[in-house]
Design a protein around this motif. Sequence first.
Motif, PDB file in Angstrom:
ATOM      1  N   GLU A 168     -12.584  -5.144  -1.079  1.00 46.54           N
ATOM      2  CA  GLU A 168     -12.122  -4.402  -2.255  1.00 46.54           C
ATOM      3  C   GLU A 168     -10.761  -3.759  -1.995  1.00 46.54           C
ATOM      4  OE1 GLU A 168     -15.277  -1.666  -2.743  1.00 46.54           O
ATOM      5  OE2 GLU A 168     -16.549  -3.018  -3.940  1.00 46.54           O
ATOM      6  N   PHE A 169     -10.573  -3.254  -0.784  1.00 46.19           N
ATOM      7  CA  PHE A 169      -9.317  -2.591  -0.453  1.00 46.19           C
ATOM      8  C   PHE A 169      -8.150  -3.589  -0.540  1.00 46.19           C
ATOM      9  CE2 PHE A 169      -6.011  -0.839   2.245  1.00 46.19           C
ATOM     10  CZ  PHE A 169      -6.017   0.502   1.884  1.00 46.19           C
TER      11      PHE A 169
ATOM     12  N   VAL B  80       0.836  -1.196   0.000  1.00 52.06           N
ATOM     13  CA  VAL B  80       0.000   0.000   0.000  1.00 52.06           C
ATOM     14  C   VAL B  80       0.876   1.254   0.000  1.00 52.06           C
ATOM     15  CG1 VAL B  80      -1.855   1.228   1.191  1.00 52.06           C
ATOM     16  CG2 VAL B  80      -1.792  -1.279   1.239  1.00 52.06           C
TER      17      VAL B  80
ATOM     18  N   THR C 292     -14.208   5.232   4.446  1.00 50.89           N
ATOM     19  CA  THR C 292     -13.473   6.219   3.664  1.00 50.89           C
ATOM     20  C   THR C 292     -12.152   6.491   4.370  1.00 50.89           C
ATOM     21  OG1 THR C 292     -15.486   7.248   2.789  1.00 50.89           O
ATOM     22  CG2 THR C 292     -13.476   8.571   2.767  1.00 50.89           C
ATOM     23  N   TRP C 293     -11.076   6.390   3.614  1.00 47.32           N
ATOM     24  CA  TRP C 293      -9.723   6.611   4.164  1.00 47.32           C
ATOM     25  C   TRP C 293      -9.121   7.837   3.504  1.00 47.32           C
ATOM     26  CZ3 TRP C 293      -4.802   4.482   1.747  1.00 47.32           C
ATOM     27  CH2 TRP C 293      -3.690   4.720   2.565  1.00 47.32           C
TER      28      TRP C 293
ATOM     29  N   LYS D 114      -7.600  -4.519  -4.339  1.00 51.03           N
ATOM     30  CA  LYS D 114      -7.147  -3.450  -5.233  1.00 51.03           C
ATOM     31  C   LYS D 114      -5.821  -2.836  -4.799  1.00 51.03           C
ATOM     32  CE  LYS D 114      -8.965   0.605  -7.662  1.00 51.03           C
ATOM     33  NZ  LYS D 114     -10.157   1.482  -7.834  1.00 51.03           N
ATOM     34  N   TYR D 115      -5.612  -2.702  -3.476  1.00 54.09           N
ATOM     35  CA  TYR D 115      -4.462  -1.931  -3.020  1.00 54.09           C
ATOM     36  C   TYR D 115      -3.371  -2.772  -2.349  1.00 54.09           C
ATOM     37  CZ  TYR D 115      -7.738   1.769  -4.042  1.00 54.09           C
ATOM     38  OH  TYR D 115      -8.643   2.588  -4.684  1.00 54.09           O
TER      39      TYR D 115
ATOM     40  N   SER E  29     -14.105   2.483   0.113  1.00 55.31           N
ATOM     41  CA  SER E  29     -13.972   1.080  -0.274  1.00 55.31           C
ATOM     42  C   SER E  29     -14.628   0.178   0.759  1.00 55.31           C
ATOM     43  CB  SER E  29     -12.482   0.723  -0.406  1.00 55.31           C
ATOM     44  OG  SER E  29     -12.302  -0.620  -0.762  1.00 55.31           O
TER      45      SER E  29
ATOM     46  N   ILE F  88      -9.905   7.506  -0.342  1.00 56.41           N
ATOM     47  CA  ILE F  88     -10.331   6.212  -0.865  1.00 56.41           C
ATOM     48  C   ILE F  88     -11.606   5.795  -0.142  1.00 56.41           C
ATOM     49  CG2 ILE F  88      -9.765   3.762  -1.117  1.00 56.41           C
ATOM     50  CD1 ILE F  88      -8.003   5.500  -2.813  1.00 56.41           C
TER      51      ILE F  88
ATOM     52  N   ILE G 196      -8.296  -3.275   6.260  1.00 55.25           N
ATOM     53  CA  ILE G 196      -8.644  -1.856   6.224  1.00 55.25           C
ATOM     54  C   ILE G 196      -7.517  -1.045   6.852  1.00 55.25           C
ATOM     55  CG2 ILE G 196     -11.132  -2.288   6.308  1.00 55.25           C
ATOM     56  CD1 ILE G 196     -11.103  -1.620   9.265  1.00 55.25           C
TER      57      ILE G 196
END
Length: 466
Positions: free
Chosen positions: A268-269, A105, A249-250, A272-273, A264, A262, A177
């Motif tokens: 998904e996080f 990340v 939301t980050w 994707k990341y 998510s 972001i 997360i």
Amino acid sequence: MSTEQKKKNEKPARVPATVPAELSPSLTAAMLTQFEQDFSCKSAYASAMNAAVKNGIGASCIDYEETRFCQNNFSVSLDAGEVTNQKQSGRCWMFAALNTMRQRVMKKFKLKNMELSQSYPLFWDKLEKSNWFLENILSTLDEPLEGRIMHHLLADPVADGGQWDMFADLVQKYGVIPQEAMPESFDSSATKDLTKYITLKLREGAMRLRGEHAQGKSAAELRLLKNGMMNEIYRILCISLGKPPAAFTWETRDKDDKFIRITSTPQEFFKKYVGMKLDDYVSLINAPTKDKPFYKTYTVRFLGNIAGGKPVRYLNLPIDELKKAACAQLSAGESVWFGSDVQQWFLKTEGLLSIKAVRPDLLFDTVFPLTKEQRLDYRESLMTHAMTFTGVNIADDGKPNRWRVENSWGKDVGKEGYWVMSDEWFSEFTYQVVINKKYLTKKQRDMLEQKPIELAPWDPMGSLAI
């Protein structure tokens, strides 16, 4: 039969043999006198006693020459971010795994530092372990309560510790997360009370399920009863740790002060990341005992945390093959999750793991000669703690001589929390490394296709990293 004939037939009374004083089963006064004389005859023993009584065994055992040799510089060193702190919890296996993931990340967003939430997987692990425990109770309803199986299951049903494969299962189901989306709570940083009350409910649940089974309740009725118990565990976890977010939301800033936002879901996080293909990572172990031949795969009965998840799976290899695989992964720019017995021959303040740096043999004028195999067989050592390799020093001969270790005990030990491990210590007390299959040989990858041999629940390889 005459009296004279009876006397002839009688066996003579047994005269007890005299036991030499040195062979007496008791500690005799003569023995103690000899012990005292042996101690007093060497002035070095008095010096050692004075040092240990004043400073403690640990400080009196340090070999300062070795501390100078084990420099905190490495030919291969990864930028891993600031050291994390698990505090009063047994979550090292989570911290170590999340530390390997956060690097991805950080690289993707060009961040100086960030942490993935350690409280988030703790919530799901406690919940899943509770369900795992109750399912194991349902599968062993006819086992004797006083038997070894039940003793094992009831001993520590929802311990903090775990294994890499258990964490991978959690992540594949629940994602990850950023820490800001579920920060630490009091009870995530100090899990004693939380574990205590969940354990109390689980043992009560085991008693109720076994009791209802004895009364003739059906499997369906027992499972409904179990679901009600799990509802209570979920409530306890929410109250103690907070309710985990389904979406978040980050917001953060990168090295260039660019604002990032972001939104998510946890799944998904991760996809994707973080983007790790967890199925590509395998656990290599070094267990040089006669009951575990090398080049075989193993699993452990009742070791896990998610009902229906993948079983823990190991490939047992000679220690040099673990080192070679770890060096390959580090050289490719990827850190390595590993498990070891961290309490052995270590200097905590200095952050040093080295057999030569700790010399109780010199202090006590004795030897500690057990081999790695013997330590496993006689329960002297097993995996107790997980950390992350973030570097290695390759000597001129092409072989590693020390390793850079990212621990999760905060910045006050070692060099800003980073430790040094000698290569000799790696050989003796490292038991497991997690490696991407692409860094293995074809022969090793083929070995992974074997059906694993199931080990007993109490086997040393079933230990949890805390």
